[in-house]
Scaffold this motif. Sequence first.
Motif, PDB file in Angstrom:
ATOM      1  N   SER A 160     -19.117  18.271  -2.052  1.00 39.69           N
ATOM      2  CA  SER A 160     -18.374  19.065  -1.068  1.00 39.69           C
ATOM      3  C   SER A 160     -18.196  20.479  -1.598  1.00 39.69           C
ATOM      4  CB  SER A 160     -17.008  18.417  -0.810  1.00 39.69           C
ATOM      5  OG  SER A 160     -16.234  19.213   0.059  1.00 39.69           O
ATOM      6  N   ARG A 199     -19.727  25.977  15.539  1.00 42.77           N
ATOM      7  CA  ARG A 199     -20.700  24.888  15.512  1.00 42.77           C
ATOM      8  C   ARG A 199     -22.001  25.278  16.200  1.00 42.77           C
ATOM      9  NH1 ARG A 199     -20.607  19.354  18.969  1.00 42.77           N
ATOM     10  NH2 ARG A 199     -22.790  18.875  18.559  1.00 42.77           N
ATOM     11  N   LEU A 209     -25.411  16.925  14.796  1.00 39.61           N
ATOM     12  CA  LEU A 209     -24.438  16.145  14.040  1.00 39.61           C
ATOM     13  C   LEU A 209     -25.041  14.787  13.714  1.00 39.61           C
ATOM     14  CD1 LEU A 209     -21.245  16.770  16.212  1.00 39.61           C
ATOM     15  CD2 LEU A 209     -22.009  18.081  14.226  1.00 39.61           C
ATOM     16  N   ARG A 245     -21.245  19.418   2.831  1.00 37.34           N
ATOM     17  CA  ARG A 245     -20.319  18.606   3.618  1.00 37.34           C
ATOM     18  C   ARG A 245     -19.652  19.474   4.690  1.00 37.34           C
ATOM     19  NH1 ARG A 245     -21.899  13.727   1.700  1.00 37.34           N
ATOM     20  NH2 ARG A 245     -20.344  12.934   3.172  1.00 37.34           N
ATOM     21  N   THR A 246     -19.132  18.817   5.728  1.00 34.85           N
ATOM     22  CA  THR A 246     -18.489  19.528   6.840  1.00 34.85           C
ATOM     23  C   THR A 246     -17.046  19.885   6.508  1.00 34.85           C
ATOM     24  OG1 THR A 246     -17.828  17.413   7.828  1.00 34.85           O
ATOM     25  CG2 THR A 246     -19.905  18.392   8.584  1.00 34.85           C
ATOM     26  N   TYR A 248     -14.893  19.941   8.858  1.00 31.79           N
ATOM     27  CA  TYR A 248     -14.103  19.056   9.711  1.00 31.79           C
ATOM     28  C   TYR A 248     -14.106  17.644   9.129  1.00 31.79           C
ATOM     29  CZ  TYR A 248     -18.561  17.525  11.812  1.00 31.79           C
ATOM     30  OH  TYR A 248     -19.829  17.038  12.018  1.00 31.79           O
ATOM     31  N   GLN A 251     -14.168  13.549   9.002  1.00 34.65           N
ATOM     32  CA  GLN A 251     -14.762  12.367   9.626  1.00 34.65           C
ATOM     33  C   GLN A 251     -13.680  11.304   9.724  1.00 34.65           C
ATOM     34  OE1 GLN A 251     -18.409  10.864   7.943  1.00 34.65           O
ATOM     35  NE2 GLN A 251     -18.087   8.835   8.756  1.00 34.65           N
ATOM     36  N   ARG A 263     -15.589  13.777   4.698  1.00 32.54           N
ATOM     37  CA  ARG A 263     -16.425  14.838   5.276  1.00 32.54           C
ATOM     38  C   ARG A 263     -17.820  14.280   5.555  1.00 32.54           C
ATOM     39  NH1 ARG A 263     -13.396  19.372   4.610  1.00 32.54           N
ATOM     40  NH2 ARG A 263     -12.199  19.696   2.689  1.00 32.54           N
ATOM     41  N   ASP A 264     -18.411  14.757   6.635  1.00 29.36           N
ATOM     42  CA  ASP A 264     -19.746  14.301   7.023  1.00 29.36           C
ATOM     43  C   ASP A 264     -20.818  15.181   6.369  1.00 29.36           C
ATOM     44  OD1 ASP A 264     -21.636  12.754   8.273  1.00 29.36           O
ATOM     45  OD2 ASP A 264     -21.254  13.506  10.299  1.00 29.36           O
ATOM     46  N   HIS A 271     -23.714  17.939   5.961  1.00 31.88           N
ATOM     47  CA  HIS A 271     -23.859  19.269   6.547  1.00 31.88           C
ATOM     48  C   HIS A 271     -25.040  20.003   5.897  1.00 31.88           C
ATOM     49  CE1 HIS A 271     -22.748  22.697   8.878  1.00 31.88           C
ATOM     50  NE2 HIS A 271     -22.613  23.467   7.811  1.00 31.88           N
ATOM     51  N   TYR A 309     -19.447  26.833   7.133  1.00 36.82           N
ATOM     52  CA  TYR A 309     -20.267  26.081   8.093  1.00 36.82           C
ATOM     53  C   TYR A 309     -21.628  26.723   8.334  1.00 36.82           C
ATOM     54  CZ  TYR A 309     -20.750  22.514  11.693  1.00 36.82           C
ATOM     55  OH  TYR A 309     -21.149  21.410  12.402  1.00 36.82           O
TER      56      TYR A 309
END
Length: 486
Positions: free
Chosen positions: A72, A96, A101, A389-390, A392, A394, A404-405, A407, A434
């Motif tokens: 991350s 975004r 995604l 990693r995102t 936002y 998860q 985190r998802d 990215h 992002y």
Amino acid sequence: MQTNPHWEQMTRRAFFSRSSAGIGAAALASLDASAAPAAAANRGAVGGLPNLPHHEPKARRAIYLFMSGAPSQMDMWDHKPAMADWYDKDLPESIRKGQRLTTMTSGQARFPIAPSIYKFSPHGAAGTMASELIPHMASKVDDIALIKSMYTEAINHDPAITYICTGNQLPGKASLGSWLSYGLGTENENLPAFIVMTASWTGRKEAQALYNRLWGSGYLPSKYQGVALRSSGDPVLYLSNPDGVDPAVRRRMLDSLSRLNSATADRLGDPETHARIAQYEMAFRMQTSVPDLTDISDEPKYILDLYGPDVTTPGTFANCCLMSRRMAERGVRFTQIFHRGWDQHGALPKDLPNQCRDVDQPSAALLTDLRQRGMLDDTLVVWGGEFGRTIYCQGGLTKTNYGRDHHPKCFTVWLAGGGVQGGVVHGETDEFSYNVVKDPVHIHDLNATILHLMGIDDQRFTYPFLGLDQRLTGVEETRVVSEILS
């Protein structure tokens, strides 16, 4: 006229060795004369191509610390203080921009912002921001070049890690280490040019699988594939002689087998037969060299203390880092350590600190150890994963538990030693970590830069296969990240 397909795979060197002396001499004379001085830098190597390196290398060897699962970036290196005001607010669509995604979050009704809960502070001459999770590496910011603007097209682990390791999301291509082994050879004929280790980890145990294609040779001859070093039992499978077979018997057996294989090679012309002969001979020499390599009893206490309490436990990241330094000392061209468990889709506050504790002190110790031995100047060290990693969350979001998802649009790697300028931060991301907003670096550019530091022009470093001059960096134009070079 029909031809034997094996002859079509023959290397230039093999072709010239089978051709008349006049033709071979004329062809060799046609090689770029400007490469001759650079080639002298690789004179002590065993194997490698005669026209490499293309230019004077800054690094003679490389060590790649690969964080499998994707660290991350905003919790370690990419400080985003403005996100504190965005806690639990949705990621704006203007950020975004309809980007792809994963199926793990594409069905979420919301994309709540999860600011990093870790404190950042300035370090080094330039005040580079680094997280409290990595205090040892934070003290090394003047020795490393941070690239915050890495990006890739792959969004899932297996294609993404295959992509960065081999230059293509589809399996079957040659890995970075295999390309270096093929092009530059080794400085120690008793050890492989390319060695791989998989370290244990203390984070998320449901880690992504690692496949040997990540260190495989693909279409290159198989002798250039990475040799995996094990943490228990024989360091290399089947290295020890079976019961009742002593070295003299083993030597006679290999001599007889070599004669049979040579006869087969002369009849069929298959380069893989020659590769098999070379691999048997390497295995015989490794029976002596590998036990010496893996025995760390001669390391002084202050070195063991430098790497931390786990260093004497085989298979830990600390032990692997010490081993990589010992390999570098012995002329191993490329060492790659895979550390798994960075895929924090949930329980990030629990798992990420464990992952960082695994790698922080040993990574910093490796740089210190190399420098105090006078080796960092010609040893390239790379640290990073397959994507980021995102910002936002998860799933559910609380102050103490979130995930985190994946990215692919931005992530961070660092490089040190071997021609890299320390204290540099290259590239920028937006306030959400992002999108890249300055100096994007594609993973092909990263690999092109690694090759450049090893004395290789990635655009000229090719291997013919399936009617295409294959390259590690694909068919696209690439860019060496010159801003981080010394």
